[in-house]
Design a protein around this motif. Structure first.
Motif, PDB file in Angstrom:
ATOM      1  N   LYS A   1     -41.261  29.146 -85.103  1.00  0.00           N
ATOM      2  CA  LYS A   1     -42.577  29.756 -84.887  1.00  0.00           C
ATOM      3  C   LYS A   1     -42.476  31.166 -84.312  1.00  0.00           C
ATOM      4  CE  LYS A   1     -43.658  27.757 -80.301  1.00  0.00           C
ATOM      5  NZ  LYS A   1     -44.586  26.859 -79.595  1.00  0.00           N
ATOM      6  N   HIS A   2     -41.305  31.520 -83.743  1.00  0.00           N
ATOM      7  CA  HIS A   2     -41.121  32.867 -83.213  1.00  0.00           C
ATOM      8  C   HIS A   2     -40.159  33.684 -84.079  1.00  0.00           C
ATOM      9  CE1 HIS A   2     -42.099  30.510 -79.400  1.00  0.00           C
ATOM     10  NE2 HIS A   2     -43.126  31.319 -79.578  1.00  0.00           N
TER      11      HIS A   2
ATOM     12  N   LYS B   1     -36.869  28.563 -90.433  1.00  0.00           N
ATOM     13  CA  LYS B   1     -38.186  28.203 -89.904  1.00  0.00           C
ATOM     14  C   LYS B   1     -38.152  28.153 -88.384  1.00  0.00           C
ATOM     15  CE  LYS B   1     -39.406  25.398 -93.954  1.00  0.00           C
ATOM     16  NZ  LYS B   1     -39.709  24.024 -94.431  1.00  0.00           N
TER      17      LYS B   1
ATOM     18  N   ARG C   1     -34.417  33.678 -93.082  1.00  0.00           N
ATOM     19  CA  ARG C   1     -35.521  32.915 -93.667  1.00  0.00           C
ATOM     20  C   ARG C   1     -35.695  31.555 -92.996  1.00  0.00           C
ATOM     21  NH1 ARG C   1     -33.745  31.384 -98.092  1.00  0.00           N
ATOM     22  NH2 ARG C   1     -31.697  32.371 -98.133  1.00  0.00           N
TER      23      ARG C   1
ATOM     24  N   ARG D   1     -36.505  38.108 -85.898  1.00  0.00           N
ATOM     25  CA  ARG D   1     -36.137  38.920 -87.057  1.00  0.00           C
ATOM     26  C   ARG D   1     -36.265  40.406 -86.733  1.00  0.00           C
ATOM     27  NH1 ARG D   1     -39.620  37.029 -90.580  1.00  0.00           N
ATOM     28  NH2 ARG D   1     -38.286  35.373 -91.402  1.00  0.00           N
ATOM     29  N   ASN D   2     -37.325  40.779 -86.042  1.00  0.00           N
ATOM     30  CA  ASN D   2     -37.519  42.188 -85.683  1.00  0.00           C
ATOM     31  C   ASN D   2     -36.437  42.677 -84.730  1.00  0.00           C
ATOM     32  OD1 ASN D   2     -39.793  42.443 -87.278  1.00  0.00           O
ATOM     33  ND2 ASN D   2     -41.212  41.922 -85.630  1.00  0.00           N
TER      34      ASN D   2
ATOM     35  N   GLU E   1     -40.480  35.735 -86.434  1.00  0.00           N
ATOM     36  CA  GLU E   1     -40.816  37.148 -86.667  1.00  0.00           C
ATOM     37  C   GLU E   1     -40.286  38.022 -85.540  1.00  0.00           C
ATOM     38  OE1 GLU E   1     -42.082  38.976 -89.112  1.00  0.00           O
ATOM     39  OE2 GLU E   1     -41.926  37.172 -90.336  1.00  0.00           O
ATOM     40  N   PHE E   2     -40.416  37.529 -84.310  1.00  0.00           N
ATOM     41  CA  PHE E   2     -39.892  38.288 -83.166  1.00  0.00           C
ATOM     42  C   PHE E   2     -38.376  38.404 -83.263  1.00  0.00           C
ATOM     43  CE2 PHE E   2     -37.819  38.153 -79.021  1.00  0.00           C
ATOM     44  CZ  PHE E   2     -38.280  39.341 -78.470  1.00  0.00           C
TER      45      PHE E   2
END
Length: 719
Positions: free
Chosen positions: A355-356, A353, A351, A361-362, A358-359
């Protein structure tokens, strides 16, 4: 120079960007007015990117140049001294083919053990070299990881364990505020903990994910100067600059300091310079004013480096991209291909912070849910040391006849499934009277909804084995963490048996749950049954009443069923008998498989007030309470058919008395038919192989128990 390509015509337009101090000079060759509009846009984009990149670098450029010159003087030319990411002209030293790479990790507890598995998967996915993992563990992590690696059977992977308890005295004198506790200090002890003939090792935190071959990191040892003993990435937060808040006073550090999530330790050299004494003296000196560590071992490493900067080799920052809040991690990469190691070093973990994020995390979730069976691959050209288990497995495979109609059934019996014990936090305190009973069961994803209800009906310890894929195990984890009922129950041991093959290895899964029960007695149940309220206490009293400690008994809990999804559960035997008479409840499987429970003698049970003995009959499969050291389930029986019948038969062969409890009951809740029972009903080949396995089981029983086992063969023939 940035090259603008036009329809494959080479490099007709060149944009040159030079950075000097705070001034940006941009010269564009060829007038933009002569470009077609699309080309103008293309060049504009290149210019925009160039300016943005220059702004990132301009404030540190002068300092970088000075450091680069210094590093060249030290024989490290070609590596940026600021640790920034420059991958245009890699000149990495190579690792020898089949060279053994050593990796160390401190791991304690259930949660860290789960994290380690994801770290190991990411390493195995990319690796091309043999690996030796060194784990400093507490008793919990040792049990979990030793079982996991033994059942994983990954070629060219060695694993060693070191008892963290033996190292606690080395660091317990250091006050530490970090959430990792005493285990967060144990990397300081590795020169002592690891074998004395181990010369170098990569040390990793458990919250690391690799995006490249770990051999690239191992190769950096060859870049060390003669004096360098430790390789680290610069800390990417402002922590050691001391400006995060008013009166913030961090431990001393060189510049921004270094992060210890990824460390290259030259153990041989560290021992030679007296590392153990040096870090102790550093810690003692600084603790006089600092009083405690805030970031565990990292504070002491940094204070040591501050006094001995010549000993550190600074790694490029893409070897430890630190995803905590307020870091400069985004300066470590410009392209996805630049990433080497991701470090989730914030308490917020996924969780955080960024800006990338999501990448990142995936990428993490890819390995979290990746099928670990696919990592059991041989290294091409590197001979693997054969363990006794792998030799035994290979021998068993060679004995199988692939033309046998039942080959798949026989193959399943010798399949080694990965097992992750105690997947969630587990706490159990033994009772003082040695009467405790564990409910033992197995399940798959389609029975997950039964867990909360069972926990409400049974307050005692539970041992559950769950047959799941890697991805399903993560779904279960999220389900359990979101459930108020499950997350508040710490005396439930969840053991993951990972899917492999086409059959449900039901008895193997049962045995995993049975072996990991921690009480003297076990209640062998199925997960789609709800025990009566108060059964746990009643069974403990029955254990004493029937002198289970000194006799060989199996206590039968009578089984009933309902066809209603919503049932007002009976609170007593009297209420159950009333529901039985009204047709709300039935004796279990009376209309489908009467023989399975008929020997319980339900007519006698209705009026019984004391336990009564029943005799074994063919196909009897009651749910029983026995001592934990009872025979295990026969693993040749997979899927549907004879998996419990064979177990009760062996209990009888070992002369267990079958005693029916007069005031105990359990109720089967309705659910859709399993895939395996559908195969049994539709496939003649399935039924033929089950019959073949039954006959072979009878033969094995006769060899094991002699003439006493002949009655089972006779009973089967009379059916």
């Amino acid at each position: 120079n940035y090259c603008v390509h036009r329809r494959g015509q080479g490099c007709p337009y060149t944009v040159s960007v030079s950075v000097l101090g705070l001034t940006v000079y941009i010269s564009v060759f060829l007038s933009l007015t002569h470009f077609p509009l699309s080309d103008q846009e293309q060049v504009a984009r290149v210019l925009e990117r160039a300016v943005l990149e220059s702004r990132v670098r301009e404030m540190e450029e002068e300092n970088r140049q000075i450091r680069l010159q210094l590093s060249q003087l030290q024989g490290t030319a070609g590596q940026p001294a600021d640790g920034a990411n420059h991958t245009e002209c890699p000149r990495s030293p190579t690792v020898l083919k089949c060279e053994l790479i050593h990796v160390a990790c401190v791991c304690a507890g259930h949660n860290a053990s789960r994290d380690v598995v994801t770290l190991v998967k990411s390493i195995l996915f990319h690796r091309k070299n043999p690996l030796h993992f060194h784990f400093i563990t507490d008793a919990v992590a040792n049990q979990i990881l030793s079982s996991l690696f033994q059942s994983w059977m990954v070629p060219s992977v060695q694993v060693s364990f070191y008892d963290a308890d033996e190292l606690k005295s080395e660091v317990s004198w250091i006050p530490n505020k970090h959430y990792s506790g005493i285990y967060g200090l144990m990397k300081l002890t590795l020169t002592k903990a690891l074998p004395s003939d181990l010369t170098k090792v990569i040390v990793l935190d458990t919250d690391i994910t690799f995006a490249t071959d770990i051999a690239e990191l191992w190769a950096i040892f060859r870049k060390f100067t003669d004096k360098q003993v430790i390789g680290l990435v610069e800390n990417q937060s402002d922590w050691y600059l001391g400006n995060l808040w008013k009166n913030h006073k961090p431990w001393p550090a060189l510049g921004r300091g270094f992060n210890t999530g990824v460390i290259l330790l030259y153990l041989e050299r560290l021992r030679r310079i007296g590392w153990e004494q040096m870090w102790r003296l550093t810690a003692e000196r600084e603790l006089m004013s600092m009083l405690s560590t805030s970031l565990a071992d990292q504070d002491i490493f940094n204070a040591f480096i501050k006094q001995n900067p010549v000993l550190v080799h600074q790694l490029p920052c893409f070897w430890n991209v630190q995803l905590s809040d307020h870091t400069r991690s985004e300066q470590c990469y410009t392209e996805v291909s630049d990433l080497k190691v991701i470090h989730w070093n914030s308490p917020k973990k996924l969780r955080v912070k960024n800006k990338h994020v999501e990448f990142f995390r995936n990428l993490y979730l890819t390995f979290l849910e990746y099928d670990g069976n696919l990592l059991r691959r041989e290294l091409f050209g590197c001979p693997s040391h054969a363990t006794s288990e792998s030799v035994q497995l290979q021998g068993a495979l060679e004995e199988l006849d692939e033309d046998d109609q039942c080959y798949d059934f026989r193959r399943e019996r010798i399949t080694v499934h990965r097992v992750h014990l105690y997947f969630l936090q587990y706490e159990y305190t033994p009772t003082g009277d040695d009467t405790d009973v564990t409910l033992v069961a197995q399940l798959s994803m389609d029975r997950l909804q039964m867990l909360e209800a069972i926990c409400k009906h049974w307050e005692g310890p539970i041992s559950l084995a769950l047959y799941m894929s890697d991805a399903e195990a993560q779904q279960f984890l999220r389900y359990a963490q979101a459930s108020e009922v499950l997350k508040n129950r710490k005396n439930v041991g969840y053991h993951i048996v990972y899917k492999e093959g086409q059959f449900y290895p039901v008895n193997l899964v049962r045995n995993v749950a049975l072996r990991n029960a921690n009480t003297p007695y076990v209640f062998l149940a199925d997960v789609d049954f709800l025990p009566m309220y108060g059964l746990y206490d009643y069974l403990r009293k029955s254990v004493v009443q029937l002198d289970m400690a000194n006799t060989k008994k199996a206590l039968v809990v009578p089984a009933f069923e309902t066809l209603r999804y919503r049932l007002s559960f009976p609170k007593s035997k009297a209420e159950l008998l009333s529901m039985l008479d009204m047709g709300t409840l039935y004796t279990f499987r009376y209309h489908v498989w009467t023989k399975g429970h008929a020997p319980t003698n339900y007519a006698k049970w209705r009026t019984a007030t004391t336990p009564y003995k029943v005799e074994w009959e063919a196909d009897f499969e009651p749910y029983v309470v026995v001592k934990r050291d009872c025979p295990e389930y026969d693993q040749r029986f997979v899927g549907f058919g004879w998996n419990k019948v064979s177990h009760i038969m062996e209990l009888d062969a070992q002369e267990y008395d079958l005693m029916v409890l007069p005031n105990a009951f359990m109720i089967h809740m309705p659910h859709a038919p399993s895939f395996d029972i559908s195969k049994f009903r539709s496939s003649p080949g399935y039924r033929y192989c089950l019959q073949t396995l039954k006959e072979e089981f009878h033969q094995d029983l006769s060899r094991k128990y002699g003439a006493a086992a002949l009655k089972y063969l006779t009973a089967q023939r009379n059916i």
